[in-house]
Design an enzyme around this catalytic site. Structure first.
Site, short mmCIF file in Angstrom:
data_model
loop_
_atom_site.label_atom_id
_atom_site.label_comp_id
_atom_site.label_asym_id
_atom_site.label_seq_id
_atom_site.Cartn_x
_atom_site.Cartn_y
_atom_site.Cartn_z
N SER A 136 10.20 7.77 0.58
CA SER A 136 11.42 7.47 -0.17
C SER A 136 12.07 8.80 -0.55
CB SER A 136 11.03 6.72 -1.45
OG SER A 136 12.08 6.70 -2.39
N TYR A 142 5.81 6.17 -9.32
CA TYR A 142 6.38 5.93 -7.99
C TYR A 142 6.57 7.28 -7.29
CZ TYR A 142 9.37 3.89 -4.34
OH TYR A 142 9.90 3.47 -3.14
P1 NDP Z 1 10.34 -5.45 -0.03
O1 NDP Z 1 9.89 -5.83 -1.39
O2 NDP Z 1 11.39 -6.25 0.64
O3 NDP Z 1 9.09 -5.35 0.96
C1 NDP Z 1 7.83 -4.94 0.53
C2 NDP Z 1 6.82 -5.46 1.53
O4 NDP Z 1 5.50 -5.01 1.15
C3 NDP Z 1 6.77 -6.97 1.60
O5 NDP Z 1 6.75 -7.36 2.95
C4 NDP Z 1 5.46 -7.31 0.92
O6 NDP Z 1 4.92 -8.48 1.52
C5 NDP Z 1 4.61 -6.10 1.28
N1 NDP Z 1 3.46 -5.96 0.40
C6 NDP Z 1 3.48 -5.71 -0.93
N2 NDP Z 1 2.23 -5.75 -1.42
C7 NDP Z 1 1.41 -6.01 -0.36
C8 NDP Z 1 0.01 -6.18 -0.23
N3 NDP Z 1 -0.81 -6.08 -1.29
N4 NDP Z 1 -0.49 -6.46 1.00
C9 NDP Z 1 0.33 -6.57 2.05
N5 NDP Z 1 1.66 -6.42 1.99
C10 NDP Z 1 2.18 -6.15 0.79
O7 NDP Z 1 10.80 -3.93 -0.17
P2 NDP Z 1 11.30 -2.83 0.88
O8 NDP Z 1 11.46 -3.38 2.23
O9 NDP Z 1 12.42 -2.14 0.24
O10 NDP Z 1 10.06 -1.82 0.82
C11 NDP Z 1 9.38 -1.33 1.93
C12 NDP Z 1 9.02 0.14 1.70
O11 NDP Z 1 10.21 0.90 1.61
C13 NDP Z 1 8.22 0.42 0.43
O12 NDP Z 1 7.18 1.32 0.72
C14 NDP Z 1 9.26 1.08 -0.49
O13 NDP Z 1 8.67 1.96 -1.41
C15 NDP Z 1 10.12 1.81 0.53
N6 NDP Z 1 11.46 2.16 0.09
C16 NDP Z 1 12.37 1.21 -0.27
C17 NDP Z 1 13.62 1.57 -0.73
C18 NDP Z 1 14.62 0.58 -1.21
O14 NDP Z 1 15.62 0.97 -1.84
N7 NDP Z 1 14.47 -0.70 -0.92
C19 NDP Z 1 14.01 2.98 -0.79
C20 NDP Z 1 13.00 3.90 -0.37
C21 NDP Z 1 11.78 3.49 0.06
P3 NDP Z 1 4.14 -9.68 0.74
O15 NDP Z 1 4.73 -9.77 -0.64
O16 NDP Z 1 4.43 -10.85 1.60
O17 NDP Z 1 2.72 -9.26 0.75
#
Ligand code: NDP
Length: 252
Positions: free
Chosen positions: A148, A161
């Site tokens: 990020s 974070y």
């Molecule tokens: P979402 O919340 O849409 O996606 C997060 C994903 O992580 C979901 O698919 C969730 O699936 C999965 N996840 C969370 N906990 C678990 C677990 N214990 N086991 C397996 N899967 C898990 O957010 P984003 O797509 O935005 O986030 C994706 C990445 O991008 C993250 O690392 C975030 O830090 C990073 N990011 C996002 C930004 C933003 O502005 N959105 C900016 C910069 C970085 P499920 O709940 O089904 O398990």
């Protein structure tokens, strides 16, 4: 021929946002994709959609904060395809807030998924990536870690974070030094604000501040970040993109 034809990718957090878009993008480029997350129904829908578009996907419902589940997720992909060329460590949470009076449970959740799961998945996939780098069709393999802007820029209200995403950057650079000679590449993607479900997990007062911030700009779409991942993994064998920072144009 599509650039990832004959390869296998595993994407964590494929049930929404950046992970979902990345899985689609890699499948479009010809990779078979293992879809890992906890919400199996969402993964099934994505797998069906990838299948309808002529791609191949495997649903692996797993909580990868559990080390045995992370190992089993990798084993499931290997059982299906016998190889792994690309790991995208994308699953993560962003539970922002001041340090004072922070619920420790939020800190634990961030450490568990943003760091521990990244390490577990990387450890489990490593022998397969090394094998693909040596013997696979491209003779190169890729680890892509979704960090990020928080992995570069520290802000008040984002301490843990920031800690986790800086950790991802540090681990990735040491990984690069250890494996580059073996053609196992590592790329860190550092997105700014992306429109996903990430902010749904915030405490209400913090969510409101974030909603205001998002409304004030044209944020990135998950497909913008998926494009960055796709760019990294489709470079020629002699080229490694170590870091890719992308922000919405209007973001501070
Ligand atoms: P979402 O919340 O849409 O996606 C997060 C994903 O992580 C979901 O698919 C969730 O699936 C999965 N996840 C969370 N906990 C678990 C677990 N214990 N086991 C397996 N899967 C898990 O957010 P984003 O797509 O935005 O986030 C994706 C990445 O991008 C993250 O690392 C975030 O830090 C990073 N990011 C996002 C930004 C933003 O502005 N959105 C900016 C910069 C970085 P499920 O709940 O089904 O398990």
């Amino acid at each position: 021929m599509r650039p990832l034809e004959g390869t296998v990718a595993l994407v964590t957090g494929a049930s929404s946002g950046i992970g979902e878009a990345t899985a689609r993008a890699l499948a479009d480029d010809g990779a078979a994709v293992a879809l890992v997350a906890r919400r199996g129904d969402r993964l099934e829908a994505l797998a069906a959609s990838i299948g309808d578009a002529g791609g191949e996907a495997l649903v692996v419902e797993a909580d990868i904060t559990d080390r045995a589940a992370a190992d089993a997720a990798v084993a499931a992909a290997i059982a299906r395809w016998g190889r792994l060329d690309i790991l995208v460590n994308n699953a993560g949470v962003m539970l922002l807030g001041p340090i004072a009076d922070a619920p420790l449970e939020e800190w634990d959740r961030m450490l568990e998924i943003n760091l521990r799961a990244v390490l577990s998945m990387t450890h489990a996939v490593l022998p397969h990536l090394l094998a693909a780098a040596e013997l696979g069709p491209r003779r190169v393999a890729d680890l892509v870690n979704i960090s990020s802007t928080a992995g570069r820029q520290v802000k008040r209200g984002s301490a843990v974070y920031n800690l986790t995403k800086h950790g991802v950057g540090a681990f990735s650079e040491s990984f690069r030094q250890e494996f580059s000679r073996r053609h196992l590449r590592v790329g860190v993607v550092e997105p700014g604000a992306v429109r996903t479900e990430l902010r749904d997990h915030l405490r209400p007062e913090i969510r409101a501040v974030q909603a205001e911030r998002m409304a004030a700009m044209e944020a990135l779409e998950p497909s913008d970040v998926a494009d960055a991942v796709r760019y990294i993994v489709t470079r020629p064998r002699h080229q490694m993109i170590n870091e890719l920072l992308l922000r919405p144009t209007e973001q501070d």
